[in-house]
Design an enzyme around this catalytic site. Structure first.
Site, PDB file in Angstrom:
ATOM      1  N   SER A 180     101.378 -27.145 -16.945  1.00  0.00           N
ATOM      2  CA  SER A 180     100.604 -28.393 -17.096  1.00  0.00           C
ATOM      3  C   SER A 180     100.448 -28.863 -18.536  1.00  0.00           C
ATOM      4  CB  SER A 180      99.223 -28.223 -16.479  1.00  0.00           C
ATOM      5  OG  SER A 180      99.326 -28.290 -15.082  1.00  0.00           O
ATOM      6  N   LYS A 189     102.090 -32.059 -19.359  1.00  0.00           N
ATOM      7  CA  LYS A 189     101.503 -33.354 -18.960  1.00  0.00           C
ATOM      8  C   LYS A 189     101.086 -34.183 -20.177  1.00  0.00           C
ATOM      9  CE  LYS A 189      99.989 -31.495 -14.507  1.00  0.00           C
ATOM     10  NZ  LYS A 189      98.913 -30.851 -13.762  1.00  0.00           N
ATOM     11  N   TYR A 246     109.704 -33.769 -12.923  1.00  0.00           N
ATOM     12  CA  TYR A 246     108.381 -33.134 -13.103  1.00  0.00           C
ATOM     13  C   TYR A 246     108.522 -31.598 -13.116  1.00  0.00           C
ATOM     14  CZ  TYR A 246     103.689 -31.505 -11.922  1.00  0.00           C
ATOM     15  OH  TYR A 246     102.499 -30.821 -11.921  1.00  0.00           O
ATOM     16  N   TYR A 248      90.937 -28.889 -16.596  1.00  0.00           N
ATOM     17  CA  TYR A 248      90.635 -29.209 -15.201  1.00  0.00           C
ATOM     18  C   TYR A 248      89.143 -29.209 -14.936  1.00  0.00           C
ATOM     19  CZ  TYR A 248      95.529 -28.729 -15.017  1.00  0.00           C
ATOM     20  OH  TYR A 248      96.840 -28.901 -15.278  1.00  0.00           O
ATOM     21  N   VAL A 262      99.382 -23.174 -15.898  1.00  0.00           N
ATOM     22  CA  VAL A 262      99.258 -21.994 -15.027  1.00  0.00           C
ATOM     23  C   VAL A 262     100.153 -20.818 -15.409  1.00  0.00           C
ATOM     24  CG1 VAL A 262      98.291 -22.959 -12.897  1.00  0.00           C
ATOM     25  CG2 VAL A 262     100.760 -23.037 -13.281  1.00  0.00           C
TER      26      VAL A 262
END
Ligand code: DON
Length: 305
Positions: free
Chosen positions: A61, A64, A189, A241, A259
């Site tokens: 992530s 991103k 992605y 998050y 992760v």
């Protein structure tokens, strides 16, 4: 600082046993949960490392942030934020629930999976390869590593198992948020999530953000100051998050987790920090990595608040 960084790694390493490596992407489950490394990149270019700072792992992530940078550079704020929001969710990173409840069905922010898949669909390029090449070009310049590339095994492992991300993507296509071919967007992605890096490189990437989008040592500009500002703001509000609020209080610096166990932090005008510790807490953030950042934030008075 070097000895304090080493001591912080040693101290936080006691917590690696309390976390779990991500297993929903089978290849990630092969990581050694006892690893812990940290690196600091000061804005004069000085790089400090401790523990497993040169062990490779995938961005997941953390990517991103970089796809958001490219999308903002390609299309500008107006286009991007018509399709993805600016608000934290309080939900897990792969949650589906709010997508249908909120109208229009646009993902709440670009740091959750739904939002990042929407952003992945915005990256300009004639093919998946071209889109990926553009992201790699930016990341290679920022890290100074010309060999930065995708870990094919991790990419394939996610591609084969990502049913939930597929569900999110097809829902976004149905809602008109995602334009173009869904499988191609997902392919891009998965590949950018599988770009391989190290804690030392994350420190450099964090330092670019800390220096408002410039190479901290040479001053070369990589992204507009405004884009760096937006990325750092999302790192504060959504980067960890549904633990972003606690992290803002306990550590207090813009940060983004993945992760695979990485955390990239950017302390404005001071330093970038990279952490690797694959044993995760129940929110999907590196458990020992967060402890380590708490320690050095307190010792070095890093909180921006
Ligand atoms: O899409 C996924 O689920 C992964 N490729 C990335 C998720 C992730 O890193 C969430 N982070 N804590």
């Amino acid at each position: 600082m070097q000895s304090q960084l080493e001591a912080a790694v040693e101290q936080a390493a006691r917590f690696t046993g309390e976390g779990k490596v991500a297993a929903y992407i089978p290849e990630l489950a092969k990581q050694d949960k006892n690893r812990l490394g940290a690196s600091v990149c000061l804005l004069d270019g000085t790089l400090l490392t401790a523990g497993d700072a040169h062990v490779p792992f995938t961005l997941q992530s953390i990517s991103k942030i970089f796809s958001l940078m490219v999308a903002l550079c390609d299309h500008g704020q107006r286009y991007v934020f018509e399709r993805v929001g600016k608000e934290p969710t309080g939900d897990p990173f792969n949650s589906i629930v709010k997508l249908e409840l909120i109208k229009p069905h646009k993902p709440l922010n670009p740091m959750i999976n739904a939002g990042a898949i929407a952003v992945a669909g915005m990256i300009a390029g004639a093919s998946v390869e071209e889109r990926l090449a553009r992201m790699l070009r930016l990341l290679r310049k920022m890290t100074g590593n010309p060999d930065l590339s995708v870990n094919e095994a991790v990419y394939r492992s996610e591609q084969e198992t990502a049913n939930r991300n597929r569900a999110l993507a097809y829902f976004l296509k149905d809602s008109g948020i995602l334009e173009g071919d869904v499988e191609e967007t997902l392919d891009f992605y998965f590949r950018h999530c599988a770009i391989e890096t190290t804690a030392a490189e994350l420190a450099r990437l964090g330092a670019v953000l800390a220096a408002d989008g410039c190479d901290p040592a040479s001053g070369e500009r990589f992204i507009p100051r405004e884009v760096a500002r937006i990325c750092k703001t999302f790192m504060v509000t959504c980067g960890m998050y549904n633990a972003s609020g606690a992290f803002a209080i306990d550590v207090g610096v813009p940060a983004k987790s993945g992760v695979a166990g990485g955390i990239m932090a950017a302390v404005p005008n001071r330093m970038g920090i990279g952490v690797y510790g694959p044993a995760l807490d129940d929110k999907g953030n590196s458990l020992a990595g967060v402890k380590l950042l708490e320690t050095i934030s307190t010792e070095w008075n890093l909180s921006i608040f």
